[in-house]
Design an enzyme around this catalytic site. Structure first.
Site, PDB file in Angstrom:
ATOM      1  N   GLY A   1     122.250  69.565  61.982  1.00 54.04           N
ATOM      2  CA  GLY A   1     123.248  69.419  60.909  1.00 54.04           C
ATOM      3  C   GLY A   1     122.825  70.447  59.938  1.00 54.04           C
ATOM      4  O   GLY A   1     122.697  71.576  60.151  1.00 54.04           O
TER       5      GLY A   1
ATOM      6  N   HIS B   1     126.997  75.197  59.159  1.00 51.10           N
ATOM      7  CA  HIS B   1     127.535  76.367  58.492  1.00 51.10           C
ATOM      8  C   HIS B   1     128.435  76.820  59.482  1.00 51.10           C
ATOM      9  O   HIS B   1     128.726  76.173  60.603  1.00 51.10           O
ATOM     10  CB  HIS B   1     126.527  77.416  58.165  1.00 51.10           C
ATOM     11  CG  HIS B   1     125.446  77.401  59.240  1.00 51.10           C
ATOM     12  ND1 HIS B   1     125.772  78.147  60.383  1.00 51.10           N
ATOM     13  CD2 HIS B   1     124.062  77.189  59.262  1.00 51.10           C
ATOM     14  CE1 HIS B   1     124.821  78.284  61.217  1.00 51.10           C
ATOM     15  NE2 HIS B   1     123.757  77.638  60.691  1.00 51.10           N
TER      16      HIS B   1
ATOM     17  N   HIS C   1     127.762  76.657  63.182  1.00 52.99           N
ATOM     18  CA  HIS C   1     127.734  75.573  63.941  1.00 52.99           C
ATOM     19  C   HIS C   1     129.335  75.309  64.219  1.00 52.99           C
ATOM     20  O   HIS C   1     129.516  74.841  65.395  1.00 52.99           O
ATOM     21  CB  HIS C   1     127.254  74.260  63.048  1.00 52.99           C
ATOM     22  CG  HIS C   1     125.772  74.339  62.713  1.00 52.99           C
ATOM     23  ND1 HIS C   1     125.377  74.533  61.338  1.00 52.99           N
ATOM     24  CD2 HIS C   1     124.526  74.286  63.575  1.00 52.99           C
ATOM     25  CE1 HIS C   1     124.091  74.413  61.452  1.00 52.99           C
ATOM     26  NE2 HIS C   1     123.617  74.281  62.457  1.00 52.99           N
TER      27      HIS C   1
ATOM     28  N   LYS D   1     122.338  83.466  68.255  1.00 54.93           N
ATOM     29  CA  LYS D   1     121.361  83.421  67.449  1.00 54.93           C
ATOM     30  C   LYS D   1     119.961  82.898  67.704  1.00 54.93           C
ATOM     31  O   LYS D   1     119.091  83.638  67.127  1.00 54.93           O
ATOM     32  CB  LYS D   1     121.944  82.605  66.208  1.00 54.93           C
ATOM     33  CG  LYS D   1     120.895  81.927  65.200  1.00 54.93           C
ATOM     34  CD  LYS D   1     120.509  83.088  64.048  1.00 54.93           C
ATOM     35  CE  LYS D   1     119.678  82.660  63.028  1.00 54.93           C
ATOM     36  NZ  LYS D   1     118.646  81.669  63.228  1.00 54.93           N
ATOM     37  N   ASP D   2     119.833  81.811  68.388  1.00 58.19           N
ATOM     38  CA  ASP D   2     118.345  81.528  68.719  1.00 58.19           C
ATOM     39  C   ASP D   2     118.375  81.713  70.263  1.00 58.19           C
ATOM     40  O   ASP D   2     118.387  80.851  71.156  1.00 58.19           O
ATOM     41  CB  ASP D   2     118.285  79.940  68.502  1.00 58.19           C
ATOM     42  CG  ASP D   2     118.545  79.667  67.106  1.00 58.19           C
ATOM     43  OD1 ASP D   2     117.538  79.934  66.234  1.00 58.19           O
ATOM     44  OD2 ASP D   2     119.796  79.154  66.859  1.00 58.19           O
TER      45      ASP D   2
ATOM     46  N   GLN E   1     115.737  80.262  72.614  1.00 60.74           N
ATOM     47  CA  GLN E   1     116.223  79.074  72.717  1.00 60.74           C
ATOM     48  C   GLN E   1     117.132  78.796  73.762  1.00 60.74           C
ATOM     49  O   GLN E   1     117.147  78.012  74.667  1.00 60.74           O
ATOM     50  CB  GLN E   1     116.524  78.216  71.525  1.00 60.74           C
ATOM     51  CG  GLN E   1     117.157  76.963  71.714  1.00 60.74           C
ATOM     52  CD  GLN E   1     117.389  76.353  70.272  1.00 60.74           C
ATOM     53  OE1 GLN E   1     116.465  75.740  69.788  1.00 60.74           O
ATOM     54  NE2 GLN E   1     118.645  76.458  69.633  1.00 60.74           N
TER      55      GLN E   1
END
Ligand code: AMP
Length: 294
Positions: A31, A34, A37, A149-150, A153
């Protein structure tokens, strides 16, 4: 847009969509939406018949001294933005739904989780892998969308999906940046104006290393030196790591012979930020379609 806060109701919705032969896209998030997302949601919207976004601030991926309690939460604003992005369903489970009493099983993300963010944030990637496994099991999408960005991950989730035979495709989405180059992140909200200016050094460091790579430099210690040079020139930045790594193993390289990623992590005040770029890839500044407005 439908909003589901129980697993059973979400599953009924997914089952009906699947029976209709729909292609199901899934965008898991914590959540505080921005433009990053929203870029994931737009990509899913363009690819899939039905798009489901989850909002779940996952306690198991936060360390004891991290910002779980103060992590920004604003479901009303997020719902409006998801609706504007033409999402079909928002899944907003509670912690008790995802980790009911008696819950014990966790997922070990293996050696990809040992370095970099994993070293700085012990247990973080086990929390990420566990919640992703649970969400994938609940939503059962055809495609799941994750941000570059990650980067660590993203690689861990790709491996998780293959190793546990989820049978869906992970779609990587490029990093959305603000006009000053900063990668959009819910944690940017914590930055003071001075730290915000200073945090542009992450982007500037990546641009500098990338420029050297484009000029032909392949010695990883020189490329890493470029990252450090920019970050160390920024007095407010407390550098945690700078690295030139293999795109798949995430192991540090001596020489860049194939694809490589430059990764940086630093603290600005109390806020820890990360960023990365694939070397040789153009680093756009402005997020597509401007910033998210709430
Ligand atoms: P989060 O809500 O921080 O867990 O992020 C949810 C998803 O959005 C993850 O796949 C992130 O990698 C992705 N994401 C976060 N920031 C950005 C960004 N600036 N650009 C692209 N994707 C992002």
């Amino acid at each position: 847009m439908r909003t589901f806060n129980t697993i059973a109701n979400l599953r009924t919705f997914v089952r009906a969509a699947r029976q209709d032969g729909k292609l199901i896209g899934f965008v898991p998030t914590m959540g505080a939406f921005h433009e990053g997302h929203l870029a994931l949601m737009r990509r899913a919207r363009a690819d899939c018949d039905v798009v489901i976004t989850s909002i779940f601030v996952n306690p198991s991926q936060f360390g004891a001294d991290e910002d779980f309690e103060r992590y920004p939460r604003d479901l009303t604003r997020d719902s409006t933005l998801a609706q504007r992005a033409s999402i079909d369903a928002l899944f907003t489970p509670t912690v008790d739904h995802i980790y009911p009493a008696g819950d014990r099983t966790t997922v070990d993300a293996g050696d990809l989780a040992h370095r970099w963010e994993g070293e700085a944030r012990p247990g973080h990637f086990s929390g990420v892998a566990t919640v992703c496994a649970k969400l994938f099991q609940i939503v059962d999408p055809d495609r799941a969308y994750f941000g570059q960005k990650d980067y660590q991950q993203l690689k861990i989730v790709e491996r998780l999906s293959m190793d546990l035979f989820f049978g869906h495709t992970i779609i990587p989405v490029p990093t959305a940046r603000d006009a000053d180059g900063i990668a959009l992140s819910s944690r940017n909200a914590y930055l003071s104006p001075e730290d915000r200016r200073s945090a542009t050094s992450l982007f500037r460091a990546l641009v500098a290393a990338n420029a050297r790579y484009v000029e032909g430099e392949r010695d990883a210690s020189v490329l890493r030196g470029e990252l450090l040079c920019v970050l160390e020139g920024e007095p407010r930045a407390k550098v945690e790591y700078t690295a030139i790594v293999d795109t798949e193993s995430l192991e540090p390289l001596d020489a860049v012979t194939d694809k490589a990623v430059a990764m940086v992590a630093a603290r600005f005040g109390t806020t820890r930020l990360i960023d990365n770029t694939l070397l040789g890839q153009t680093m756009g500044k402005r997020a597509e379609n401007g910033r998210a407005k709430g």
